[in-house]
Design a protein around this motif. Structure first.
Motif, PDB file in Angstrom:
ATOM      1  N   LEU A  18       0.812  -1.213   0.000  1.00 49.49           N
ATOM      2  CA  LEU A  18       0.000   0.000   0.000  1.00 49.49           C
ATOM      3  C   LEU A  18       0.848   1.267   0.000  1.00 49.49           C
ATOM      4  O   LEU A  18       0.321   2.373   0.034  1.00 49.49           O
ATOM      5  N   LEU A  19       2.163   1.098  -0.053  1.00 50.50           N
ATOM      6  CA  LEU A  19       3.078   2.232  -0.039  1.00 50.50           C
ATOM      7  C   LEU A  19       4.129   2.041  -1.139  1.00 50.50           C
ATOM      8  O   LEU A  19       4.206   0.986  -1.752  1.00 50.50           O
ATOM      9  N   ILE A  20       4.938   3.077  -1.366  1.00 56.42           N
ATOM     10  CA  ILE A  20       6.044   2.997  -2.327  1.00 56.42           C
ATOM     11  C   ILE A  20       7.260   2.484  -1.561  1.00 56.42           C
ATOM     12  O   ILE A  20       7.791   3.182  -0.698  1.00 56.42           O
ATOM     13  N   ASN A  21       7.661   1.246  -1.838  1.00 60.98           N
ATOM     14  CA  ASN A  21       8.748   0.616  -1.074  1.00 60.98           C
ATOM     15  C   ASN A  21      10.061   0.658  -1.841  1.00 60.98           C
ATOM     16  O   ASN A  21      10.138   0.159  -2.966  1.00 60.98           O
ATOM     17  N   HIS A  22      11.076   1.248  -1.221  1.00 55.44           N
ATOM     18  CA  HIS A  22      12.404   1.337  -1.839  1.00 55.44           C
ATOM     19  C   HIS A  22      13.371   0.325  -1.217  1.00 55.44           C
ATOM     20  O   HIS A  22      13.474   0.240   0.012  1.00 55.44           O
ATOM     21  N   PRO A  76       2.492  -0.331  -5.270  1.00 60.96           N
ATOM     22  CA  PRO A  76       1.222  -1.034  -5.061  1.00 60.96           C
ATOM     23  C   PRO A  76       0.662  -1.524  -6.386  1.00 60.96           C
ATOM     24  O   PRO A  76       0.891  -0.908  -7.433  1.00 60.96           O
ATOM     25  N   GLY A  77      -0.070  -2.617  -6.340  1.00 65.72           N
ATOM     26  CA  GLY A  77      -0.690  -3.142  -7.553  1.00 65.72           C
ATOM     27  C   GLY A  77      -1.867  -2.283  -7.984  1.00 65.72           C
ATOM     28  O   GLY A  77      -2.384  -1.485  -7.216  1.00 65.72           O
ATOM     29  N   TYR A  78      -2.270  -2.452  -9.234  1.00 62.27           N
ATOM     30  CA  TYR A  78      -3.515  -1.813  -9.682  1.00 62.27           C
ATOM     31  C   TYR A  78      -4.560  -2.914  -9.862  1.00 62.27           C
ATOM     32  O   TYR A  78      -4.231  -4.096  -9.800  1.00 62.27           O
ATOM     33  N   GLY A  79      -5.808  -2.516 -10.076  1.00 66.92           N
ATOM     34  CA  GLY A  79      -6.879  -3.513 -10.112  1.00 66.92           C
ATOM     35  C   GLY A  79      -7.075  -4.040  -8.702  1.00 66.92           C
ATOM     36  O   GLY A  79      -7.015  -5.222  -8.428  1.00 66.92           O
ATOM     37  N   PHE A  80      -7.278  -3.103  -7.793  1.00 68.74           N
ATOM     38  CA  PHE A  80      -7.185  -3.386  -6.363  1.00 68.74           C
ATOM     39  C   PHE A  80      -8.239  -4.372  -5.885  1.00 68.74           C
ATOM     40  O   PHE A  80      -9.395  -4.295  -6.265  1.00 68.74           O
ATOM     41  N   LEU A 136      -4.584   5.302  -3.743  1.00 63.83           N
ATOM     42  CA  LEU A 136      -3.525   4.465  -4.317  1.00 63.83           C
ATOM     43  C   LEU A 136      -3.217   4.870  -5.760  1.00 63.83           C
ATOM     44  O   LEU A 136      -2.059   4.943  -6.158  1.00 63.83           O
ATOM     45  N   GLU A 137      -4.249   5.143  -6.524  1.00 71.64           N
ATOM     46  CA  GLU A 137      -4.046   5.570  -7.919  1.00 71.64           C
ATOM     47  C   GLU A 137      -3.251   6.871  -7.977  1.00 71.64           C
ATOM     48  O   GLU A 137      -2.329   7.021  -8.782  1.00 71.64           O
ATOM     49  N   GLN A 138      -3.611   7.820  -7.091  1.00 66.23           N
ATOM     50  CA  GLN A 138      -2.899   9.109  -7.067  1.00 66.23           C
ATOM     51  C   GLN A 138      -1.442   8.920  -6.658  1.00 66.23           C
ATOM     52  O   GLN A 138      -0.545   9.571  -7.193  1.00 66.23           O
ATOM     53  N   MET A 139      -1.206   8.018  -5.701  1.00 66.29           N
ATOM     54  CA  MET A 139       0.152   7.750  -5.235  1.00 66.29           C
ATOM     55  C   MET A 139       0.997   7.136  -6.364  1.00 66.29           C
ATOM     56  O   MET A 139       2.126   7.575  -6.611  1.00 66.29           O
ATOM     57  N   ILE A 140       0.438   6.151  -7.068  1.00 64.94           N
ATOM     58  CA  ILE A 140       1.156   5.498  -8.171  1.00 64.94           C
ATOM     59  C   ILE A 140       1.435   6.504  -9.294  1.00 64.94           C
ATOM     60  O   ILE A 140       2.560   6.619  -9.779  1.00 64.94           O
ATOM     61  N   GLN A 141       0.412   7.257  -9.678  1.00 65.65           N
ATOM     62  CA  GLN A 141       0.583   8.229 -10.764  1.00 65.65           C
ATOM     63  C   GLN A 141       1.571   9.318 -10.373  1.00 65.65           C
ATOM     64  O   GLN A 141       2.408   9.727 -11.182  1.00 65.65           O
ATOM     65  N   GLY A 142       1.482   9.781  -9.130  1.00 64.60           N
ATOM     66  CA  GLY A 142       2.398  10.820  -8.654  1.00 64.60           C
ATOM     67  C   GLY A 142       3.848  10.358  -8.726  1.00 64.60           C
ATOM     68  O   GLY A 142       4.725  11.090  -9.193  1.00 64.60           O
ATOM     69  N   TYR A 143       4.077   9.117  -8.293  1.00 70.02           N
ATOM     70  CA  TYR A 143       5.447   8.576  -8.338  1.00 70.02           C
ATOM     71  C   TYR A 143       5.916   8.434  -9.791  1.00 70.02           C
ATOM     72  O   TYR A 143       6.996   8.901 -10.161  1.00 70.02           O
TER      73      TYR A 143
END
Length: 200
Positions: free
Chosen positions: A60-64, A77-81, A92-99
């Motif tokens: 659920l987070l951006i893991n480095h 995080p995966g899509y198609g939650f 989650l969509e905003q977080m993925i797109q932002g990254y």
């Protein structure tokens, strides 16, 4: 490429909280339950690096993860939650797109696709979005050990044919199995090649 060290660094809720250095980043993403954590652990030769789960949608987070002190492997995080509220899906969509859109250190997105299935609209939409956004990406077929060599070839050809309906040029593609370590050397060599080009 030989992976000598792979260490977890940070889980960030948004792009601005990711590591502040300039090391290149390679992000891994796919639909829930595509085998992302297993693939990451296989690549890094560490079964416990990324948390695998029987429940889809655990990331659920951006893991480095810092690899060989040289580059970051980023577990998105995966899509198609699976089983998420609308507000959670939007976050989650905003977080993925932002990254993906704002992260200047990002050099390649590996889109994971389950080789057993027909081309799925959700994967194709995501791939098209990456293309429209001019984000470099590759396709990684997972779970190849579940099919015969012939069936693997048939399914990858179907995928290529589907992509050729809208793409002039196909992205790099890799066939992998976390169980049998298929595709590990090819993927790591590809990452190594990109890093060398960046350093030229």
């Amino acid at each position: 490429m030989d992976i000598k060290t792979a260490e977890f660094v940070i889980s960030a809720p948004r792009e601005s909280m990711c590591p502040s250095d300039s090391k290149p980043e390679f992000a891994f993403i796919g639909r829930s339950n595509v085998g992302k954590s297993s693939l990451i652990n296989m690549l890094c030769n560490n079964r416990k690096l990324a948390k695998t789960s029987a429940t889809p949608g655990k990331t659920l987070l951006i893991n480095h993860f810092i690899i060989n002190k040289e580059w970051y492997l980023v577990d998105l995080p995966g899509y198609g939650f699976a089983k998420r509220s609308k507000s959670e899906i939007k976050r989650l969509e905003q977080m993925i797109q932002g990254y993906i859109l704002q992260r200047q250190q990002l050099v390649n997105v590996f889109v994971l696709v389950d080789i057993r299935h027909e081309p799925q609209p959700i994967d194709l939409q995501f791939i098209d979005w990456l293309g429209q956004s001019s984000i470099p990406f590759s396709i990684v077929f997972t779970k190849a050990d579940k099919l015969s060599i012939g069936q693997q070839k048939t399914n990858t050809e179907k995928y290529k044919a589907k992509l050729m309906e809208t793409w002039e040029e196909l992205p790099p593609m890799f066939v992998t199995s976390s169980e049998k370590k298929t595709g590990r050397d090819e993927l790591l060599d590809y990452i190594d090649q990109i890093i060398k080009e960046l350093n030229q």
